[in-house]
Design a protein around this motif. Structure first.
Motif, mmCIF file in Angstrom:
data_model
loop_
_atom_site.group_PDB
_atom_site.id
_atom_site.type_symbol
_atom_site.label_atom_id
_atom_site.label_comp_id
_atom_site.label_asym_id
_atom_site.label_seq_id
_atom_site.Cartn_x
_atom_site.Cartn_y
_atom_site.Cartn_z
ATOM 1 N N UNK A 122 81.192 57.816 65.738
ATOM 2 C CA UNK A 122 82.463 57.395 65.145
ATOM 3 C C UNK A 122 82.810 55.978 65.567
ATOM 4 N N UNK A 123 83.381 55.241 64.619
ATOM 5 C CA UNK A 123 83.835 53.873 64.885
ATOM 6 C C UNK A 123 85.182 53.703 64.191
ATOM 7 N N UNK A 124 86.246 53.513 64.994
ATOM 8 C CA UNK A 124 87.600 53.357 64.447
ATOM 9 C C UNK A 124 87.917 51.880 64.256
ATOM 10 N N UNK A 125 88.333 51.532 63.031
ATOM 11 C CA UNK A 125 88.666 50.150 62.702
ATOM 12 C C UNK A 125 90.135 50.058 62.317
ATOM 13 N N UNK A 126 90.823 49.042 62.821
ATOM 14 C CA UNK A 126 92.252 48.870 62.548
ATOM 15 C C UNK A 126 92.576 47.520 61.900
ATOM 16 N N UNK A 127 91.540 46.744 61.578
ATOM 17 C CA UNK A 127 91.764 45.441 60.946
ATOM 18 C C UNK A 127 90.502 45.012 60.224
ATOM 19 N N UNK A 128 90.688 44.162 59.224
ATOM 20 C CA UNK A 128 89.541 43.612 58.515
ATOM 21 C C UNK A 128 88.675 42.792 59.471
ATOM 22 N N UNK A 129 87.386 42.684 59.137
ATOM 23 C CA UNK A 129 86.475 41.879 59.939
ATOM 24 C C UNK A 129 85.146 42.582 60.135
ATOM 25 N N UNK A 130 84.348 42.029 61.052
ATOM 26 C CA UNK A 130 83.016 42.559 61.314
ATOM 27 C C UNK A 130 83.080 43.813 62.180
ATOM 28 N N UNK A 131 82.080 44.665 62.033
ATOM 29 C CA UNK A 131 81.950 45.855 62.877
ATOM 30 C C UNK A 131 80.469 46.101 63.157
ATOM 31 N N UNK A 132 80.177 46.735 64.305
ATOM 32 C CA UNK A 132 78.793 47.042 64.702
ATOM 33 C C UNK A 132 78.783 48.395 65.391
ATOM 34 N N UNK A 133 77.864 49.269 64.974
ATOM 35 C CA UNK A 133 77.674 50.545 65.653
ATOM 36 C C UNK A 133 76.757 50.356 66.865
ATOM 37 N N UNK A 134 76.772 51.308 67.801
ATOM 38 C CA UNK A 134 75.823 51.252 68.921
ATOM 39 C C UNK A 134 74.383 51.246 68.400
ATOM 40 N N UNK A 135 73.432 50.685 69.193
ATOM 41 C CA UNK A 135 72.046 50.533 68.718
ATOM 42 C C UNK A 135 71.361 51.875 68.463
#
Length: 354
Positions: free
Chosen positions: A97-110
């Motif tokens: 799971x990856x929680x995002x609260x704003x626009x922009x870049x995101x990266x999951x764990x490797x």
């Protein structure tokens, strides 16, 4: 496959774990140096050498250790369209799971190279729907950075209930000065164009009913669109009222005349001037009449009948005149008798006087 070398030569390709031996022996006293010439590529691995260099002793060397580990790479991208204060939960392969609260870049764990990946939306933000592009694939020796997540505002219907409209009449509503909606009967209504979550809405009356004239008012008609349909807008219509009146003339001083409208609402007038009856609903037929004449006079009404059509009536005219008693018409025999009667009365009077 990994390719090893000794002293920059004597290549040795290996495609399975276990013991290995270079093809070319090394002379006693000569140096040796085992290195990795080509790392494994499918999947990408990094192999490291331990105890790989030294001077050749007077016996075989078999303690060189080569250990390979699969390389890891990240999966990521960019988020756009998320409303301020919103929250979105992405998942990678249904677990990370990856929680995002704003626009922009995101990266999951490797993840290990060669791993298949799938990015999905685990929890949508309130009032929005987010979609994923380029979210599926397989790691192939490099980070993935082209996953695109785009959020769009959900749209909800706007409506409510209309009451009080006269059958056959029409009222035109608007939302945000557009999206006209014509209604000709009481009941529930819904605008044709849904409103996006977070947008403002404002319901107004563009055109009031005209036949009969009505005034419609809006309650609960404005606000910010929530994450659900709005159906509590209330529009209430009431028929407009108008007066019937005019002017009285010719009434003698001390006289009194009683007027009526539609057989009721007595209005007693004691002097010339203007008069007005209590208001009636638009569209009502009216008749003004004299209920009680003044003593010694006869009053007549002009412009006293009609139907209210969206305006006050002020041209009713009531005129009063002296009341005369007419003498019936007589034939010649009657006239002769009347003349003899007059002469007889006169003769009697003369004799008495004499």
């Amino acid at each position: 496959t990994v390719v090893l070398q000794n002293n920059a030569g004597d290549d040795l390709s290996l495609n399975a774990d276990g013991a290995f031996t270079f093809s070319t022996p090394v002379a006693f006293g000569d140096p040796y140096a085992v290195t990795v010439e080509t790392q494994p590529a499918a999947p990408s691995e990094t192999c490291t050498v331990t105890n790989g260099s030294g001077t050749m002793p007077a016996n075989d060397v078999n303690d060189v250790s080569v250990t390979c580990t699969v390389d890891t790479f990240t999966v990521g991208g960019a988020l756009s369209g998320l409303l301020s204060g919103g929250s979105l939960v992405l998942q990678l392969n249904g677990t990370l799971d990856l929680t995002l609260t704003a626009d922009g870049s995101f990266v999951f764990p490797p993840l290990a190279d060669g791993t298949a990946y799938a990015v999905t939306v685990a929890m949508q933000p309130t009032g929005q729907t987010c979609t994923v592009r380029n979210g599926n694939g397989q790691l192939a020796g490099a980070d993935v950075s082209d996953v695109s997540v785009t959020c769009n505002d959900d749209r909800y219907t706007l409506g409510g209930h209309l009451s009080g409209l006269v059958d056959g009449d029409t009222v035109v509503l608007q939302n945000n000065a557009g999206d006209d909606l014509s209604l000709n009967a009481d009941g529930a209504f819904t605008f044709n164009t849904p409103v996006a979550f977070g947008d403002l809405y404002a319901v107004t009356v563009k055109t009031q009913p005209a036949a009969p004239s009505e005034t419609c008012t809006v309650n609960n008609g404005s606000g910010t669109m929530p994450a659900n349909d709005v159906n509590d807008v209330s529009v209430t219509c009431t028929v407009d009222t108008f007066t019937v009146g005019g002017a009285l003339s010719g009434l003698l001083s001390g006289g009194s005349v009683v007027l009526q409208i539609n057989g009721a609402s007595d209005q007693t007038l004691t002097a010339d001037g203007n008069f007005v009856f209590p208001p009636l609903a638009d569209g009502t037929a009216y008749t003004v009449a004299v209920a009680t004449q003044p003593v010694g006079q006869s009053c007549t009404v002009n412009n006293g009948s009609g139907t209210l059509t969206g305006a006050n009536v002020s041209d009713v005219r009531v005129s009063c005149a002296l009341f005369y008693v007419g003498i019936p018409a007589l034939d010649r025999h009657g006239l002769l008798l009347l003349a003899l009667l007059i002469l007889g009365v006169g003769f009697v009077g003369v004799r008495r006087f004499a």
